[in-house]
Write a protein that holds these residues in place. Structure first.
Motif, mmCIF file in Angstrom:
data_model
loop_
_atom_site.group_PDB
_atom_site.id
_atom_site.type_symbol
_atom_site.label_atom_id
_atom_site.label_comp_id
_atom_site.label_asym_id
_atom_site.label_seq_id
_atom_site.Cartn_x
_atom_site.Cartn_y
_atom_site.Cartn_z
ATOM 1 N N GLN A 83 12.223 -0.291 -4.583
ATOM 2 C CA GLN A 83 12.733 -0.520 -3.520
ATOM 3 C C GLN A 83 12.091 -0.267 -2.053
ATOM 4 N N GLN A 84 11.054 0.817 -2.254
ATOM 5 C CA GLN A 84 10.224 1.240 -1.319
ATOM 6 C C GLN A 84 8.925 0.350 -1.144
ATOM 7 N N GLY A 85 8.978 -0.664 -2.040
ATOM 8 C CA GLY A 85 7.556 -1.487 -2.313
ATOM 9 C C GLY A 85 6.400 -0.816 -2.983
ATOM 10 N N HIS A 86 6.788 0.271 -3.982
ATOM 11 C CA HIS A 86 5.712 0.732 -4.794
ATOM 12 C C HIS A 86 5.740 0.006 -6.145
ATOM 13 N N HIS A 87 4.782 -0.091 -6.821
ATOM 14 C CA HIS A 87 4.367 -0.714 -8.032
ATOM 15 C C HIS A 87 4.726 -0.171 -9.127
ATOM 16 N N VAL A 88 5.621 -0.521 -10.100
ATOM 17 C CA VAL A 88 6.023 0.231 -11.185
ATOM 18 C C VAL A 88 5.880 -0.640 -12.597
ATOM 19 N N ARG A 120 5.974 15.246 -3.138
ATOM 20 C CA ARG A 120 6.944 14.765 -2.002
ATOM 21 C C ARG A 120 6.308 13.434 -1.796
ATOM 22 N N GLN A 121 5.117 13.539 -1.565
ATOM 23 C CA GLN A 121 4.382 11.967 -1.592
ATOM 24 C C GLN A 121 4.516 11.053 -2.501
ATOM 25 N N LEU A 122 4.455 11.618 -3.937
ATOM 26 C CA LEU A 122 4.493 10.677 -5.074
ATOM 27 C C LEU A 122 6.021 10.347 -5.274
ATOM 28 N N PHE A 123 7.299 11.162 -4.697
ATOM 29 C CA PHE A 123 8.586 10.692 -4.693
ATOM 30 C C PHE A 123 8.962 10.794 -3.200
ATOM 31 N N PRO A 124 8.622 9.608 -2.590
ATOM 32 C CA PRO A 124 8.889 9.448 -1.128
ATOM 33 C C PRO A 124 10.423 9.474 -0.673
ATOM 34 N N SER A 150 0.545 -3.995 4.167
ATOM 35 C CA SER A 150 0.834 -2.999 5.037
ATOM 36 C C SER A 150 -0.141 -2.005 5.036
ATOM 37 N N SER A 151 -0.999 -1.769 6.248
ATOM 38 C CA SER A 151 -2.057 -0.712 6.356
ATOM 39 C C SER A 151 -1.479 0.512 7.006
ATOM 40 N N GLU A 152 0.075 0.518 6.876
ATOM 41 C CA GLU A 152 0.421 1.724 7.544
ATOM 42 C C GLU A 152 0.779 2.939 6.503
ATOM 43 N N ALA A 153 1.371 2.457 5.356
ATOM 44 C CA ALA A 153 1.891 3.381 4.497
ATOM 45 C C ALA A 153 1.329 2.856 2.866
ATOM 46 N N PRO A 154 0.602 4.120 2.310
ATOM 47 C CA PRO A 154 0.051 4.044 0.972
ATOM 48 C C PRO A 154 1.128 3.510 -0.231
ATOM 49 N N LYS A 155 0.819 2.664 -0.683
ATOM 50 C CA LYS A 155 1.712 2.147 -1.939
ATOM 51 C C LYS A 155 1.481 2.679 -3.140
ATOM 52 N N LEU A 156 2.263 3.580 -3.926
ATOM 53 C CA LEU A 156 1.871 4.073 -5.290
ATOM 54 C C LEU A 156 2.046 3.124 -6.309
ATOM 55 N N ARG A 157 1.307 3.612 -7.530
ATOM 56 C CA ARG A 157 1.239 2.819 -8.799
ATOM 57 C C ARG A 157 1.658 3.605 -9.788
#
Length: 299
Positions: free
Chosen positions: A51-56, A290-294, A20-27
């Motif tokens: 659950q929000q698509g971030h990578h852990v 708040r960005q890191l814990f969306p 997705s080009s809309e939302a940044p994905k955290l790592r």
């Protein structure tokens, strides 16, 4: 040692997801000393990110090969690696277990390089680990190694074969109850009510630790746990223990919950995980947290 691999390329900063080009994905990369520590300390928050698509990624710095009262060596290390991988699968994250003997971790230059490379390769926005004050030497030295990496991950000619990060991650400590040289201070608390059942279900996969007692267990203690043939009883048995643990976290760090959720919403949170910001990494503003814990509510 077996590794569960995650498919995904490294990107710098708050990387834009290829999906997705809309939302940044955290790592996010979480270090624990043994194949259960990161799962215990950060499993709920990891599931919420996932659950929000971030990578852990959950990393065990030792292989856990003496972490059982009746088993040891390679067979136990393989067993615990498989348990950790199954927890990660249920949480929707990935895992890796390093081939370092349980109880023998030392903060050597080689291990500093190893931790630095892992953080760089994951292109981490957030790094979580133990505090370097703990009852277990492996916990302490995991904290020391991650602390030592907090600066070195951006230094170009340290581990020059692995490209340095362009932006220093935010380094966090997971919670503990130790008081000296200073007690844990919750800068961030995450309400995990929505994933509490998922976390408990995932932790049932850690059979050697949760139902067999781990390093300090016994035949008598193992007999007190419900048998493998009754998985629902096992789940309820473990759930009672984690109800006490995670509700205690929410009670102890209520002030941090109020800070991030507001008083009304914090009062409704029953289960929590808490983190302290390490002063050696990037120091985030409230807006960045708040960005890191969306999953925190918008102000």
């Amino acid at each position: 040692m077996a590794v569960v691999a995650f498919a995904g390329g490294a990107q710098q900063g708050f990387a834009q997801s290829s999906e997705s080009s809309e939302a940044p994905k955290l790592r996010i990369i979480c270090f624990g000393a043994h194949p259960d520590d990161a799962e215990y300390k950060s499993g709920g928050t990891a599931a919420m990110w996932a659950q929000q698509g971030h990578h852990v990624k959950l990393v065990s710095v030792t292989n856990g090969d003496i972490g059982h009262w009746s088993q040891a060596g390679g067979p136990l290390a393989r067993r615990r690696t498989a348990e950790s991988a199954e927890v990660a699968r249920r949480l929707g994250v990935t895992s890796e277990v390093l081939d370092i003997h349980d109880g023998e971790l030392i903060p050597t230059l080689e291990n500093r390089r190893k931790i630095t490379r892992l953080i760089r390769q994951w292109d981490a926005d957030i790094v979580i680990a133990h505090r370097p004050w703990d009852y277990h030497p492996d916990h302490r030295y995991t904290g020391v190694l991650v602390q030592d990496a907090a600066y070195m991950v951006t230094v170009p000619y340290f581990c020059p074969n692995t490209p340095p990060l362009k932006k220093n991650p935010v380094f966090l400590y997971s919670s503990d109850r130790f008081q000296k040289p200073y007690p844990f201070e919750a800068d961030i608390a995450v309400g995990i009510d929505d994933v509490f059942e998922k976390k408990v279900n995932a932790l049932t996969a850690l059979v050697s630790q949760t139902f067999e007692g781990g390093a300090l267990g016994s035949a008598d203690e193992m007999a007190e746990a419900p048998p493998e043939s009754k998985p629902q009883l096992r789940y309820e048995w473990l759930r009672q223990r984690w109800d006490r643990r995670q509700s205690g976290e929410a009670k102890n760090y209520r002030a941090a919950l109020i800070r991030w959720y507001g008083e009304d919403r914090a009062d409704d949170i029953k289960y929590a995980e808490a983190f302290e910001i390490c002063e050696y990494g990037r120091q985030p503003s409230d807006e960045e947290i708040r960005q890191l814990f969306p999953f925190f509510p918008k102000e």
